[in-house]
Design a protein around this motif. Structure first.
Motif, mmCIF file in Angstrom:
data_model
loop_
_atom_site.group_PDB
_atom_site.id
_atom_site.type_symbol
_atom_site.label_atom_id
_atom_site.label_comp_id
_atom_site.label_asym_id
_atom_site.label_seq_id
_atom_site.Cartn_x
_atom_site.Cartn_y
_atom_site.Cartn_z
ATOM 1 N N ASP A 1 0.846 -1.169 0.147
ATOM 2 C CA ASP A 1 -0.112 -0.078 0.022
ATOM 3 C C ASP A 1 0.856 1.111 -0.022
ATOM 4 O O ASP A 1 1.814 1.425 0.742
ATOM 5 N N LYS A 2 0.726 2.080 -0.720
ATOM 6 C CA LYS A 2 1.334 3.505 -0.832
ATOM 7 C C LYS A 2 1.121 4.234 0.525
ATOM 8 O O LYS A 2 2.335 4.788 0.752
ATOM 9 N N GLN A 3 0.071 4.223 1.121
ATOM 10 C CA GLN A 3 -0.040 5.291 1.993
ATOM 11 C C GLN A 3 0.420 4.538 3.439
ATOM 12 O O GLN A 3 0.920 5.066 4.183
ATOM 13 N N PRO B 1 2.962 1.233 3.593
ATOM 14 C CA PRO B 1 3.571 -0.125 3.112
ATOM 15 C C PRO B 1 4.015 -0.801 4.384
ATOM 16 O O PRO B 1 5.080 -0.851 4.894
#
Length: 111
Positions: A86-88, A90
């Protein structure tokens, strides 16, 4: 030049019967797998081939994604994107296997 008139062609039935030779043994038919399975196996093969050309790293206690990226000299964004994190947020867990690419991988803008 003057065009010559065309005449209709008359097709007649042959007077002698036509002989056809049929095979004596049954003909084997090729059985194909469903298309969905073929597409799935192609996708699996593609995914395997991507991960065959990289380093596998198992996360140890106390390691962060940044530590692993610096250890293997890889950009953090590439490591995160390559491993579908996940970008937000990780998050990685102890014992998780991360794949580190040999070459820089393309990360789309905003991903």
């Amino acid at each position: 030049m003057a065009e010559q008139p065309t005449q209709p062609v008359v097709v007649t039935k042959p007077t002698e019967p036509i002989q056809v030779t049929l095979p004596t043994s049954p003909v084997a038919k090729e059985v194909k797998k469903p298309v969905a399975n073929e597409e799935k196996t192609k996708a699996q093969k593609k995914e395997q081939s991507i991960y065959d050309h990289c380093i596998k790293h198992t996360v140890k206690p106390g390691e962060t994604l940044l530590d692993i990226a610096q250890e293997h000299v890889v950009a953090l964004q590439q490591l995160r994107y390559f491993n579908h994190l996940d970008k937000q947020d990780p998050k990685i867990k102890v014992g998780q296997v991360l794949y580190i690419p040999f070459k820089p991988s393309y990360v789309p803008y905003g991903e």
